[in-house]
Write an enzyme that holds these catalytic residues in place. Structure first.
Site, PDB file in Angstrom:
ATOM      1  N   ALA A  20      -0.182  -4.521   4.824  1.00 51.61           N
ATOM      2  CA  ALA A  20       0.798  -3.460   4.618  1.00 51.61           C
ATOM      3  C   ALA A  20       0.754  -2.398   5.710  1.00 51.61           C
ATOM      4  O   ALA A  20       1.781  -1.838   6.092  1.00 51.61           O
ATOM      5  CB  ALA A  20       0.577  -2.803   3.259  1.00 51.61           C
ATOM      6  N   GLU A  21      -0.449  -2.116   6.208  1.00 52.04           N
ATOM      7  CA  GLU A  21      -0.605  -1.014   7.152  1.00 52.04           C
ATOM      8  C   GLU A  21      -0.207  -1.378   8.579  1.00 52.04           C
ATOM      9  O   GLU A  21       0.472  -0.601   9.249  1.00 52.04           O
ATOM     10  CB  GLU A  21      -2.067  -0.527   7.150  1.00 52.04           C
ATOM     11  N   SER A  22      -0.647  -2.538   9.062  1.00 48.84           N
ATOM     12  CA  SER A  22      -0.450  -2.850  10.483  1.00 48.84           C
ATOM     13  C   SER A  22       0.057  -4.256  10.748  1.00 48.84           C
ATOM     14  O   SER A  22       0.389  -4.571  11.895  1.00 48.84           O
ATOM     15  CB  SER A  22      -1.771  -2.660  11.239  1.00 48.84           C
TER      16      SER A  22
END
Length: 226
Positions: free
Chosen positions: A95-97
């Protein structure tokens, strides 16, 4: 000629920034191989790899699948060290990167688990672009949040995005921020997929909240070849 094992990973980083990125190389008088995807009219370079044109989302997904596999040993080691499920660490990274170790968000969060400088310093991360340090620091932070919120996964994930204070101010509920309201179910969807043994997660590689990647122009990498 022997080229170090990092060569393949460096090529992936060159390719990942565009849907089409041919790779050029030349060997200088010192035996150093110079690689670039932007030869800039330098006739010393010759093409060593041609990548086909493809939709950007497809190129990103292909890169993410390779990168994801590359980081699994680091993820499992950190998860074991801090008592966190590897599925959760993978979910947060997805989700983040999207497994882009060079990702930088507009707010200054860096790397695979998008650590802001204060969080990185708090958990002993000196180089947030280092996959090993970033994964270790991000996993330590997840473990801290899970303890703080008594194992409540939703609240820990919400705090990872919005901060512990925001979760507490919201009465120990998910804060009413649009980003956090979308972030929590997205991470939990990835988490469930990884728990169920899916290697892809929901639409891995096509992230609806992509951080701004580090930009370099032109991008030149040197690889020693003893």
């Amino acid at each position: 000629m022997k080229i170090q094992a990092g060569f393949c990973g460096l090529l992936l980083l060159l390719i990942a920034g565009a849907a089409e990125a041919n790779i050029y190389a030349y060997t200088d008088s010192h035996g150093v191989v110079h690689l670039t995807n932007v030869p800039a009219g330098n006739n010393a370079y010759h093409m060593v790899m041609r990548t086909p044109k493809m939709p950007v989302a497809t190129a990103r997904a292909d890169f993410n699948r390779v990168a994801k596999q590359q980081y699994q040993s680091l993820i499992h080691a950190a998860a074991s060290r801090y008592g966190v499920s590897p599925a959760l660490v993978n979910a947060v990274i997805s989700a983040e990167s999207g497994y882009n170790a060079g990702a930088v968000s507009p707010k200054g969060a860096i790397g695979l688990m998008q650590l802001i400088p204060a969080t990185a310093a708090r958990f002993g991360v000196s180089n947030s672009f280092s996959p090993a340090e970033n994964i270790n620091g991000g996993t330590a932070y997840l473990a801290h949040l899970l303890r703080k919120f008594s194992g409540d996964l939703k609240l820990a994930v919400a705090a990872y995005n919005a901060g512990s204070g925001a979760v507490i101010q919201a009465g120990y509920h998910i804060p009413p921020f649009a980003e956090t309201q979308a972030y929590v179910p997205r991470v939990l969807a990835y988490y469930q997929r990884y728990l169920n043994g899916s290697s892809s997660g929901p639409s891995l590689g096509v992230i609806d909240h992509m951080p701004t990647p580090v930009s370099v122009s032109p991008q030149l990498i040197q690889v020693s070849s003893p």
